[in-house]
Design a protein around this motif. Structure first.
Motif, PDB file in Angstrom:
ATOM      1  N   ASP A 107     -45.638 118.798  26.301  1.00 34.20           N
ATOM      2  CA  ASP A 107     -46.930 119.378  25.912  1.00 34.20           C
ATOM      3  C   ASP A 107     -46.789 120.501  24.898  1.00 34.20           C
ATOM      4  N   GLU A 108     -45.682 121.236  24.958  1.00 37.10           N
ATOM      5  CA  GLU A 108     -45.515 122.400  24.094  1.00 37.10           C
ATOM      6  C   GLU A 108     -45.386 122.008  22.614  1.00 37.10           C
ATOM      7  N   MET A 109     -45.158 120.717  22.357  1.00 34.08           N
ATOM      8  CA  MET A 109     -45.064 120.263  20.976  1.00 34.08           C
ATOM      9  C   MET A 109     -46.343 119.574  20.498  1.00 34.08           C
ATOM     10  N   ARG A 149     -53.744 115.749  27.115  1.00 33.41           N
ATOM     11  CA  ARG A 149     -52.347 115.934  27.515  1.00 33.41           C
ATOM     12  C   ARG A 149     -51.671 114.569  27.587  1.00 33.41           C
ATOM     13  N   CYS A 150     -51.613 113.904  26.444  1.00 31.95           N
ATOM     14  CA  CYS A 150     -50.989 112.590  26.358  1.00 31.95           C
ATOM     15  C   CYS A 150     -49.719 112.720  25.515  1.00 31.95           C
ATOM     16  N   PHE A 151     -49.068 111.616  25.167  1.00 29.05           N
ATOM     17  CA  PHE A 151     -47.767 111.794  24.515  1.00 29.05           C
ATOM     18  C   PHE A 151     -47.380 110.633  23.603  1.00 29.05           C
ATOM     19  N   MET A 152     -46.526 110.965  22.649  1.00 23.20           N
ATOM     20  CA  MET A 152     -45.896 109.985  21.783  1.00 23.20           C
ATOM     21  C   MET A 152     -44.539 109.586  22.371  1.00 23.20           C
ATOM     22  N   ALA A 171     -47.448 105.647  20.693  1.00 22.86           N
ATOM     23  CA  ALA A 171     -47.975 106.713  21.539  1.00 22.86           C
ATOM     24  C   ALA A 171     -48.843 106.102  22.628  1.00 22.86           C
ATOM     25  N   ILE A 172     -49.064 106.877  23.686  1.00 24.09           N
ATOM     26  CA  ILE A 172     -49.936 106.445  24.787  1.00 24.09           C
ATOM     27  C   ILE A 172     -50.952 107.549  25.029  1.00 24.09           C
ATOM     28  N   TRP A 173     -52.232 107.205  24.946  1.00 27.57           N
ATOM     29  CA  TRP A 173     -53.263 108.186  25.222  1.00 27.57           C
ATOM     30  C   TRP A 173     -54.458 107.521  25.891  1.00 27.57           C
ATOM     31  N   ILE A 174     -55.549 108.222  26.012  1.00 25.22           N
ATOM     32  CA  ILE A 174     -56.729 107.738  26.723  1.00 25.22           C
ATOM     33  C   ILE A 174     -57.784 107.324  25.706  1.00 25.22           C
ATOM     34  N   SER A 175     -58.254 106.098  25.838  1.00 26.38           N
ATOM     35  CA  SER A 175     -59.238 105.596  24.882  1.00 26.38           C
ATOM     36  C   SER A 175     -60.568 106.327  25.014  1.00 26.38           C
ATOM     37  N   HIS A 200     -51.299 115.656  15.950  1.00 27.36           N
ATOM     38  CA  HIS A 200     -52.458 115.396  16.804  1.00 27.36           C
ATOM     39  C   HIS A 200     -52.443 116.404  17.956  1.00 27.36           C
ATOM     40  N   THR A 201     -53.548 117.091  18.119  1.00 25.68           N
ATOM     41  CA  THR A 201     -53.599 118.188  19.092  1.00 25.68           C
ATOM     42  C   THR A 201     -53.434 117.717  20.530  1.00 25.68           C
ATOM     43  N   TRP A 202     -53.738 116.455  20.821  1.00 22.42           N
ATOM     44  CA  TRP A 202     -53.714 115.964  22.200  1.00 22.42           C
ATOM     45  C   TRP A 202     -52.443 115.189  22.545  1.00 22.42           C
TER      46      TRP A 202
END
Length: 215
Positions: A107-109, A149-152, A171-175, A200-202
């Motif tokens: 998350d810190e990145m 709070r998703c991630f690459m 990457a995996i995030w929420i649609s 990307h901020t998220w």
């Protein structure tokens, strides 16, 4: 970097989870093969049981992801997901299953680009997750995919015929249920891509401390 790794279920519990998800049927193996793999590594603490991509491709495991009872999906313009391969320096152990230890979401990145994050990850003697590993983690801990709070998973890139890397990073995030995702997919886990030079901020950058073969 933050070095606080997530706490994972024990390996027998992870094996049961994979069995319940029907992983054995999809892979063409017996349920016992998953149980036995976990048993062979049961003395390893806080490790993730990962199906090798040669056993189960990411396009097969992505629909097993769930969030709010909605299944995961791959974006329509990523039909070549399974062609993304581990980058130089990311060596997957042999065998149908292997272990990944010391996972953190990074998350810190958030709001860093993949080009900026990779040297920081490797400079800390860590390894970026591949897309298959990111999916495997979320199969066990769906709650690790949170709003903003998703991630690459920049351990996977697509090699081009000219020897260079395709500019996309998985990457995996929420649609958000917009555009070609479809409104019915709002809130679902989404396997997609971002440009290697974009921020990307998220999205953070998932990484681990080590990969281990199951002996």
């Amino acid at each position: 970097m933050n070095t606080t790794a997530v706490h994972l279920p024990d390996l027998p519990a992870q094996a049961r989870r994979l069995v319940d998800l029907g992983v054995a049927r999809l892979a063409g193996i017996d349920d016992a093969a998953i149980i036995d793999a976990a048993a062979a590594a049961a003395d390893t603490g806080n490790a993730l049981l990962v199906p090798h991509p040669e056993l189960l491709a990411p396009s097969v495991t992505a629909p097993l992801l769930t969030r709010s009872d909605k299944p995961g999906f791959v974006v329509v313009d990523m039909t070549d997901l399974d062609d993304f391969a581990p980058i130089t320096g990311v060596d997957l152990p042999a065998g149908p299953f292997y272990l990944l230890t010391g996972i953190e979401r990074g998350d810190e990145m958030a709001n860093w680009s993949p080009d900026e994050a990779l040297p920081t990850i490797t400079g800390a003697a860590r390894t970026p997750l591949t897309i298959g590993e990111g999916i495997a983690w979320l199969l066990q801990q769906p709650g690790q995919l949170e709003p903003n709070r998703c991630f690459m998973t920049i351990g996977s890139r697509l090699p081009r015929q000219d020897g260079r890397l395709d500019a996309r990073t998985p990457a995996i995030w929420i649609s958000g249920g917009t555009g070609r995702d479809g409104r019915e997919r709002k809130g679902a886990p989404k396997v997609g891509w971002c440009w290697a030079g974009n921020r990307h901020t998220w999205l953070g950058f998932a990484s681990a401390s080590d990969r281990r073969a199951i002996s």
